[in-house]
Design an enzyme around this catalytic site. Structure first.
Site, mmCIF file in Angstrom:
data_model
loop_
_atom_site.group_PDB
_atom_site.id
_atom_site.type_symbol
_atom_site.label_atom_id
_atom_site.label_comp_id
_atom_site.label_asym_id
_atom_site.label_seq_id
_atom_site.Cartn_x
_atom_site.Cartn_y
_atom_site.Cartn_z
ATOM 1 N N PHE A 135 0.948 -1.061 -0.024
ATOM 2 C CA PHE A 135 0.040 -0.018 -0.160
ATOM 3 C C PHE A 135 1.052 1.090 0.177
ATOM 4 O O PHE A 135 1.758 1.352 0.989
ATOM 5 C CB PHE A 135 -0.876 -0.111 1.241
ATOM 6 C CG PHE A 135 -1.959 1.120 1.038
ATOM 7 C CD1 PHE A 135 -2.868 0.971 0.390
ATOM 8 C CD2 PHE A 135 -1.720 2.365 2.183
ATOM 9 C CE1 PHE A 135 -3.974 2.250 0.401
ATOM 10 C CE2 PHE A 135 -2.639 3.562 1.801
ATOM 11 C CZ PHE A 135 -3.659 3.315 0.758
ATOM 12 N N ASP A 220 9.438 2.468 1.482
ATOM 13 C CA ASP A 220 8.254 3.002 2.100
ATOM 14 C C ASP A 220 8.350 2.620 3.599
ATOM 15 O O ASP A 220 7.586 1.730 3.821
ATOM 16 C CB ASP A 220 6.877 2.647 1.491
ATOM 17 C CG ASP A 220 5.921 3.140 1.871
ATOM 18 O OD1 ASP A 220 5.868 3.767 2.950
ATOM 19 O OD2 ASP A 220 4.627 3.220 0.973
ATOM 20 N N LYS A 249 2.892 9.676 8.556
ATOM 21 C CA LYS A 249 1.968 8.874 10.031
ATOM 22 C C LYS A 249 2.735 9.601 11.205
ATOM 23 O O LYS A 249 2.517 10.323 11.607
ATOM 24 C CB LYS A 249 2.132 7.557 9.837
ATOM 25 C CG LYS A 249 1.223 6.936 8.597
ATOM 26 C CD LYS A 249 1.015 5.636 8.777
ATOM 27 C CE LYS A 249 -0.082 4.817 7.928
ATOM 28 N NZ LYS A 249 -1.311 5.351 7.985
HETATM 29 C C1 LIG Z 1 3.212 1.997 3.807
HETATM 30 C C2 LIG Z 1 2.247 3.314 3.750
HETATM 31 N N1 LIG Z 1 2.662 3.944 2.273
HETATM 32 C C3 LIG Z 1 1.699 5.193 2.288
HETATM 33 C C4 LIG Z 1 0.529 5.404 3.025
HETATM 34 C C5 LIG Z 1 -0.268 6.260 2.570
HETATM 35 O O1 LIG Z 1 -0.364 7.445 3.338
HETATM 36 P P1 LIG Z 1 -1.527 8.684 3.365
HETATM 37 O O2 LIG Z 1 -2.678 7.919 3.999
HETATM 38 O O3 LIG Z 1 -0.828 9.546 4.463
HETATM 39 O O4 LIG Z 1 -1.455 9.277 2.142
HETATM 40 C C6 LIG Z 1 0.134 4.252 3.836
HETATM 41 C C7 LIG Z 1 -1.108 4.845 4.691
HETATM 42 O O5 LIG Z 1 -1.626 3.816 5.213
HETATM 43 C C8 LIG Z 1 0.950 3.372 4.338
HETATM 44 O O6 LIG Z 1 0.649 2.344 5.392
#
Ligand SMILES: Cc1ncc(COP(=O)(O)O)c(C=O)c1O
Length: 394
Positions: A135, A220, A249
């Site tokens: 994700f 990520d 986050k």
């Molecule tokens: C690993 C990872 N990358 C990217 C995102 C996307 O972040 P945002 O919701 O702040 O755009 C998330 C959100 O859950 C995530 O867990």
């Protein structure tokens, strides 16, 4: 009293099925709803509230900065963003930062940087290899990077240049690599995909492959970073360094922030090639600075590591007791319980009634992503409630 939930149904695009609770107040690992009912929060704003709710250090930084300077354009230098950048660079293996406002934006920027690198150094290579079950966000490009059908199908055709391959398989990455590849992007542990932990050598194998091919490794760490899995950054546990890393986050302790960091050699943007109106704003960066400083000064990652082991040992006891628990997954305070059946939503509602917030990350999997400042007593309390709820299913 206003019926907030009814009003929401009338006014909002219904993109999410919310739980039937309206939260109004939080302190530490607890939140309260409009009826005054208290909940122990093991969702933590989806792994955001690293220091819990309304931590005094965060409130102080936020209020002091609000009285001083909230927003300027990035045409000017401002101090909190430079201070936060220095703390991030001093405590990571990366050299340069770019601030934005969310995880998706951080990944979008990181992928643009990798494409720019491909254009300048890899003969125009632009493809990014990502993994199934990942994700990476909700923008079109991050949806293309996110290897999950349910997020992609509604928006096809998606931007070109993203190859989704099996997670936890270096062979799959090798097979997908061509002279069009500029980067591989993975999460050290897949969070939204269900808390999927790859084998210990996976990141090392990817690092070696990227080095062999001269392509970039983007980690990520939006969910795994900032102490969540028991080290400040997840990569520290795997003996490798990424070329680019994204964070969001937990970094802001509750305010919207994103950042991508790069090694000097991968930091190839020229002036005007990327930008943001709000990114790095003084209010958010002062809050992020206070949050990160507290996490580092108080060795929160070390505490998370120990607490994670305690938590897992207690989950093992539940697993031994309830035959319908099939697996415990995760590290630190990014943990999950997998069940034989699709009971996660029902369990979330049952826990909610008993005053515990947990997350159904998959239909058959519960996820625990509490504030990093919880105690063993909080873990005991949460698992006591969960045990009571699970016992009803025996
Ligand atoms: C690993 C990872 N990358 C990217 C995102 C996307 O972040 P945002 O919701 O702040 O755009 C998330 C959100 O859950 C995530 O867990």
């Amino acid at each position: 009293m206003e019926n907030w939930q009814e009003l929401e149904h009338k006014l909002f695009m219904q993109t999410i099925k919310r739980l039937p609770v309206t939260l109004v107040r939080g302190k530490g690992a607890r939140v309260w709803d409009t009826e005054g009912k208290e909940y122990l929060d093991f969702v933590g704003g989806w792994a955001v509230n690293s220091l819990g709710h309304c931590h005094p250090v965060i409130v102080k930084a936020l209020t002091e900065q609000a009285k001083t300077l909230i927003q300027t354009s990035n045409q000017f230098y401002t101090i909190p963003q430079v201070q936060l950048a220095k703390l991030l660079v001093d405590n990571s293996c990366l050299d340069r930062v770019f601030f934005c406002n969310s995880g998706a934006e951080a990944n979008e920027g990181a992928m643009k940087l990798a494409r720019r690198y491909g254009k300048l150094h890899l003969d125009g290579a632009y493809e990014i290899i990502t993994t199934h079950g990942s994700f990476h966000g909700r923008t079109l490009a991050t949806v293309a990077a996110t290897g999950q059908d349910k997020f992609q199908q509604p928006y096809i055709p998606l931007p070109d240049g993203f190859i989704n391959v099996d997670y936890d398989s270096i062979e799959a990455i090798k097979a997908a690599t061509t002279n069009r590849t500029c980067a591989v992007m993975v999460e050290p542990i897949q969070g939204e995909g269900g808390v999927n932990v790859p084998h210990d050598k996976y990141l090392k194998e990817i690092r070696a492959w990227c080095d062999e091919k001269g392509i970039l490794l983007i980690l990520d760490e939006i969910q795994t970073g900032i102490g969540r899995i028991g080290s400040l950054f997840g990569y520290e546990q795997y003996g490798i360094e990424p070329d680019i890393m994204t964070l969001a986050k937990g970094l802001g302790g509750g305010v919207p922030i994103g950042v991508f960091l790069a090694k000097e050699r991968a930091s190839v943007f020229a002036p005007g090639e990327h930008g943001s109106t709000f990114g790095g704003n003084p209010l958010v960066c002062a809050t992020g600075l206070a949050t990160l400083k507290f996490i580092i000064d108080n060795d929160i990652p070390g505490k998370v590591k120990k607490l994670g082991q305690y938590f897992i040992a207690d989950l093992e006891k539940l697993k031994a007791k309830f035959g319908f628990i099939v697996e415990i997954r995760g590290r630190g305070l990014l943990l999950a319980l997998k069940f034989t059946d699709n009971v996660a939503e029902e369990l979330v509602l049952a826990c909610l009634k008993e005053g515990l917030l947990v997350n159904a990350v998959k239909q058959n999997t519960l996820r625990f992503i509490p504030p990093l400042i919880i105690t063993e007593k909080d873990v005991d309390e949460a698992l006591g409630i969960l045990e009571k709820v699970l016992a009803r299913r025996l």
